[in-house]
Structures are given as structure tokens and as C-alpha cells.
Design a protein around this motif. Sequence first.
Motif, PDB file in Angstrom:
ATOM      1  N   VAL A   8      -8.260 -14.269   0.168  1.00 30.37           N
ATOM      2  CA  VAL A   8      -8.743 -15.711   0.736  1.00 30.37           C
ATOM      3  C   VAL A   8      -8.279 -15.488   2.222  1.00 30.37           C
ATOM      4  N   PHE A   9      -6.964 -14.802   2.562  1.00 25.13           N
ATOM      5  CA  PHE A   9      -6.598 -14.646   3.860  1.00 25.13           C
ATOM      6  C   PHE A   9      -6.341 -13.126   4.183  1.00 25.13           C
ATOM      7  N   PRO A  10      -6.938 -12.893   5.481  1.00 24.31           N
ATOM      8  CA  PRO A  10      -6.732 -11.422   5.907  1.00 24.31           C
ATOM      9  C   PRO A  10      -5.423 -11.085   5.765  1.00 24.31           C
ATOM     10  N   ARG A  11      -5.334  -9.613   5.512  1.00 26.85           N
ATOM     11  CA  ARG A  11      -3.921  -9.126   5.288  1.00 26.85           C
ATOM     12  C   ARG A  11      -3.762  -7.995   6.010  1.00 26.85           C
ATOM     13  N   THR A  12      -2.352  -7.461   6.683  1.00 22.68           N
ATOM     14  CA  THR A  12      -2.110  -6.362   7.434  1.00 22.68           C
ATOM     15  C   THR A  12      -1.691  -5.360   6.523  1.00 22.68           C
ATOM     16  N   PRO A  13      -2.460  -4.187   6.291  1.00 21.87           N
ATOM     17  CA  PRO A  13      -1.845  -3.096   5.598  1.00 21.87           C
ATOM     18  C   PRO A  13      -0.299  -2.656   5.840  1.00 21.87           C
ATOM     19  N   GLN A  14       0.189  -2.331   4.663  1.00 22.33           N
ATOM     20  CA  GLN A  14       1.908  -1.949   4.854  1.00 22.33           C
ATOM     21  C   GLN A  14       1.731  -0.753   5.602  1.00 22.33           C
ATOM     22  N   ASP A  15       0.794   0.409   5.393  1.00 24.10           N
ATOM     23  CA  ASP A  15       0.848   1.513   5.821  1.00 24.10           C
ATOM     24  C   ASP A  15      -0.640   2.164   5.799  1.00 24.10           C
ATOM     25  N   SER A  16      -0.865   3.514   6.165  1.00 21.79           N
ATOM     26  CA  SER A  16      -1.929   3.999   6.000  1.00 21.79           C
ATOM     27  C   SER A  16      -2.770   4.445   4.856  1.00 21.79           C
ATOM     28  N   HIS A  17      -1.808   4.336   3.712  1.00 19.22           N
ATOM     29  CA  HIS A  17      -2.432   4.672   2.494  1.00 19.22           C
ATOM     30  C   HIS A  17      -3.286   3.511   2.148  1.00 19.22           C
ATOM     31  N   VAL A  18      -4.414   4.058   1.403  1.00 23.05           N
ATOM     32  CA  VAL A  18      -5.467   2.785   0.831  1.00 23.05           C
ATOM     33  C   VAL A  18      -5.522   2.915  -0.503  1.00 23.05           C
ATOM     34  N   PRO A  19      -4.889   1.803  -1.301  1.00 23.65           N
ATOM     35  CA  PRO A  19      -5.218   1.989  -2.870  1.00 23.65           C
ATOM     36  C   PRO A  19      -6.542   1.837  -3.179  1.00 23.65           C
ATOM     37  N   SER A  20      -6.920   2.383  -4.354  1.00 25.06           N
ATOM     38  CA  SER A  20      -8.180   2.225  -5.021  1.00 25.06           C
ATOM     39  C   SER A  20      -8.420   0.908  -5.701  1.00 25.06           C
ATOM     40  N   VAL A  21      -9.518   0.244  -5.671  1.00 23.93           N
ATOM     41  CA  VAL A  21      -9.698  -1.132  -6.169  1.00 23.93           C
ATOM     42  C   VAL A  21     -11.002  -1.129  -6.989  1.00 23.93           C
ATOM     43  N   ILE A  22     -11.018  -1.752  -8.095  1.00 24.66           N
ATOM     44  CA  ILE A  22     -12.236  -1.985  -8.934  1.00 24.66           C
ATOM     45  C   ILE A  22     -12.160  -3.415  -9.183  1.00 24.66           C
ATOM     46  N   THR A  23     -13.068  -4.456  -8.506  1.00 27.35           N
ATOM     47  CA  THR A  23     -12.991  -5.691  -8.633  1.00 27.35           C
ATOM     48  C   THR A  23     -13.912  -6.197  -9.620  1.00 27.35           C
ATOM     49  N   ALA A  24     -13.799  -7.405 -10.261  1.00 28.69           N
ATOM     50  CA  ALA A  24     -14.588  -8.059 -11.296  1.00 28.69           C
ATOM     51  C   ALA A  24     -14.655  -9.342 -11.058  1.00 28.69           C
ATOM     52  N   HIS A  25     -15.772  -9.754 -11.244  1.00 35.00           N
ATOM     53  CA  HIS A  25     -15.964 -11.384 -10.897  1.00 35.00           C
ATOM     54  C   HIS A  25     -17.516 -11.782 -11.649  1.00 35.00           C
ATOM     55  N   GLY A  26     -17.595 -12.955 -11.806  1.00 35.82           N
ATOM     56  CA  GLY A  26     -18.942 -13.626 -12.460  1.00 35.82           C
ATOM     57  C   GLY A  26     -19.876 -13.654 -11.127  1.00 35.82           C
TER      58      GLY A  26
ATOM     59  N   SER B  60       0.848  -1.210  -0.003  1.00 36.11           N
ATOM     60  CA  SER B  60      -0.062  -0.017  -0.129  1.00 36.11           C
ATOM     61  C   SER B  60       0.713   1.272   0.095  1.00 36.11           C
ATOM     62  N   SER B  61       1.995   1.152   0.378  1.00 39.32           N
ATOM     63  CA  SER B  61       2.939   2.314   0.497  1.00 39.32           C
ATOM     64  C   SER B  61       3.377   2.830  -0.997  1.00 39.32           C
ATOM     65  N   TYR B  62       3.306   2.173  -2.014  1.00 38.26           N
ATOM     66  CA  TYR B  62       3.410   2.750  -3.455  1.00 38.26           C
ATOM     67  C   TYR B  62       2.263   2.291  -4.385  1.00 38.26           C
ATOM     68  N   LEU B  63       1.224   1.534  -3.921  1.00 38.16           N
ATOM     69  CA  LEU B  63       0.318   0.706  -5.077  1.00 38.16           C
ATOM     70  C   LEU B  63      -0.665   1.911  -5.130  1.00 38.16           C
ATOM     71  N   ALA B  64      -1.074   2.411  -6.409  1.00 38.96           N
ATOM     72  CA  ALA B  64      -2.347   3.351  -6.451  1.00 38.96           C
ATOM     73  C   ALA B  64      -3.524   2.559  -6.527  1.00 38.96           C
ATOM     74  N   GLY B  65      -3.502   1.342  -7.073  1.00 43.59           N
ATOM     75  CA  GLY B  65      -4.981   0.641  -7.257  1.00 43.59           C
ATOM     76  C   GLY B  65      -4.711  -0.795  -7.682  1.00 43.59           C
ATOM     77  N   ALA B  66      -5.823  -1.394  -7.807  1.00 42.44           N
ATOM     78  CA  ALA B  66      -5.983  -2.882  -8.333  1.00 42.44           C
ATOM     79  C   ALA B  66      -6.948  -3.191  -9.068  1.00 42.44           C
ATOM     80  N   MET B  67      -7.004  -4.033 -10.146  1.00 42.22           N
ATOM     81  CA  MET B  67      -8.196  -4.398 -10.920  1.00 42.22           C
ATOM     82  C   MET B  67      -8.182  -5.759 -11.208  1.00 42.22           C
ATOM     83  N   PRO B  68      -8.358  -6.615 -10.090  1.00 41.52           N
ATOM     84  CA  PRO B  68      -8.389  -8.051 -10.139  1.00 41.52           C
ATOM     85  C   PRO B  68      -9.437  -8.499 -10.970  1.00 41.52           C
ATOM     86  N   ASN B  69      -9.316  -9.697 -11.638  1.00 41.96           N
ATOM     87  CA  ASN B  69     -10.228 -10.194 -12.640  1.00 41.96           C
ATOM     88  C   ASN B  69     -10.489 -11.628 -11.978  1.00 41.96           C
ATOM     89  N   SER B  70     -11.667 -11.860 -11.297  1.00 41.08           N
ATOM     90  CA  SER B  70     -11.704 -13.063 -10.498  1.00 41.08           C
ATOM     91  C   SER B  70     -10.651 -13.257  -9.386  1.00 41.08           C
TER      92      SER B  70
END
Length: 338
Positions: free
Chosen positions: A238-256, A224-234
Amino acid sequence: METVLSADLPAGAYTAELAPGWRLMLVQPDDSRVEVAATLRGSPVQSFTVQNEATTTLVYVFESDGGPVGFGGSVQIGFVVEEPVAGGPVLPDYDGACPVLATGTVSVLGQNVQLWVGAEQPEPGPLVFYWHGTGSTSSEAQLMLGDAFTDVLSRGGMVASFTTSTGTGANTSGTGTWFEGDFEMADILLACAAQQLNIDTRRVYTAGCSSGGLQAGAMTYDRSSYLAGAMPNSGGLVFPRTPQDSHVPSVITAHGSAASDVVIISFAATSATLYNGIAARGGYVTNCDHGGGHCGSPAELKLAQWQYLLDHPFGVSPDPYPMGLPASFPSYCTTIAP
């Protein structure tokens, strides 16, 4: 400052386009005009539909030193000018020997990484880290990114698609395809790209399909310290994650659908785990349920995901879509937050 242009338009399909040579002007109290240096984010052409008794809002986003500017009317066309964000991305340190970053294959931490690098442009280009699905290959990036792939290169950016895992750290995908130690490969490539290429460090993104989509979801937390965003396709988490820092990347998810996008696990559910977690942290989140099968995002959705990321650079503020998602986005895409 806000100016308003009103127009009565009949119902129908339209496009709005910023003409070549456009300029952003600040109107002074004495009605004189001062040009504001501004860079357009996204396409100068946007499609919209005028319906009876309905108004569609388009938002053009610029980067500049100015404040917010509105422009609209019966058909509202919003212009948003953003001030530079204080405290930008934290680039990783790397004092080792960098591989030469050019289209082809490079070795990073003993693993091969396939690169596609566009010709340098006057403006910095985006960087996309791609993670393939279980049993697939790095070349998957070309197909799964769709039009985003060619757009990255046309902007002088780079796509880096990983081939195999370092196998270090926790298992992030659940299939043993990717591990958290693999993000160190991304760290090195970003540090080297900042040295060798004209990379926009506020537009570093990640994408992936299936187990690669889960890895992309994990990266939103782990980098999260340098990632601006994510576009995962499906993808998702799965597992909980701990944020690297206080910045929150933007996300647009896609799935069936919950019934059709299932390979041992429901990717509608893993997508929800990711987007609900990012929303809870105050991030910008949109979810798109295309109703199809696994990794089955149609071309229109991939393009919308990419547009979303371009409009959400690192530390984006204010909301690029204050009036809702662009009209060009598929109707099955829904804003989760804000």
C-alpha cells in the motif's frame, strides 16, 4: 558442459522423475566420470505435456560447486547446477534469552507467536513467517499455506505465525493490524532458529493474506537482508518502502481480478505495486491472477507459489526458470521479470 538426449514422444501427459539413488556426474575430457556432490531443490517428480509441434521444458535445480549442466532433447529437461552465492543472508544479532522453539506458542516482544516445528532432517529445512488477515488468527497459516504448510514441516523447517502486533513503527498494512516494528519479532525468531534448529538460512520466506499479505509485501523491503522470497495471497504494497539493502527477494504474488479482489482497496493493484517494484530492482517476479475472490488462491496456486520459493533461495543465480515457468504451474501465472 552440456549433454543432449533426444526422444520423439507422442502428444500426451507425462511425468519426469529422478530415480532414487540418482547421481550427478561430470564427464572429463578423457570420457571418465567424476561424481559431483549435489542436492536437488524441489520435487524429483515433475509433470509436463507434449503437444504437437511444441516442446515443454522442465528444469531441475541442484546446488553444487559445479557449473551449469544441460540435459534435453525433443522434450527438454534442463539441469541447472548453481555455485554457492558469495555473501549470503545477513542474520540478525540477538543477545537476549531465546524462547524454546517447538510446536506451540512462544512469547516474543510481549506478543504470542504460534509455532509449528518439524522433526529435524539431514538437510536444513525452510523457515516461513506468516501474517494473518485483519480479524483473523494465527491458525490461519495452516489453511492459507495449503500443502506448503505440511511440506515445511516434513523438511524439518518451521512456520511462525504472529498473533498480534507490537504497534511500533509505521503502519504497514493500512488497517492497523501490522506495523514495521513487528519485523523485530521475526528477527529474534530467525536468530534463535539459527541457534536451535537445523534451518536453511538461504530459504527464509514470508507469506500472508489480506493485511497479512500487505505485511509480507512490506517485509520483502524491510528485511531484504535475509528474506529469500515472499508468496502473498491478496497482498502486495500500500505504501512505498525503502529496501533494507541491495539484495532483492524473489516474489510470486497471487490475487483475484481487479473487480472481485477488493476490500476497500484493490488487491490486484497492491500486488502490482509490489511486483513492479521488485522487478524494477532486478528481482525474480511472477504474478498469478486466479480471477477469484479475496484471499481465494486455489490449492494448485498455493503449491506453485511454494515451489517457486523453494526454487528461488537467497541470492539465486542463474535464473532457475530460463525456459519459462514449470508446466505444472497454473496457466494464469505470468513471469514479470526477468
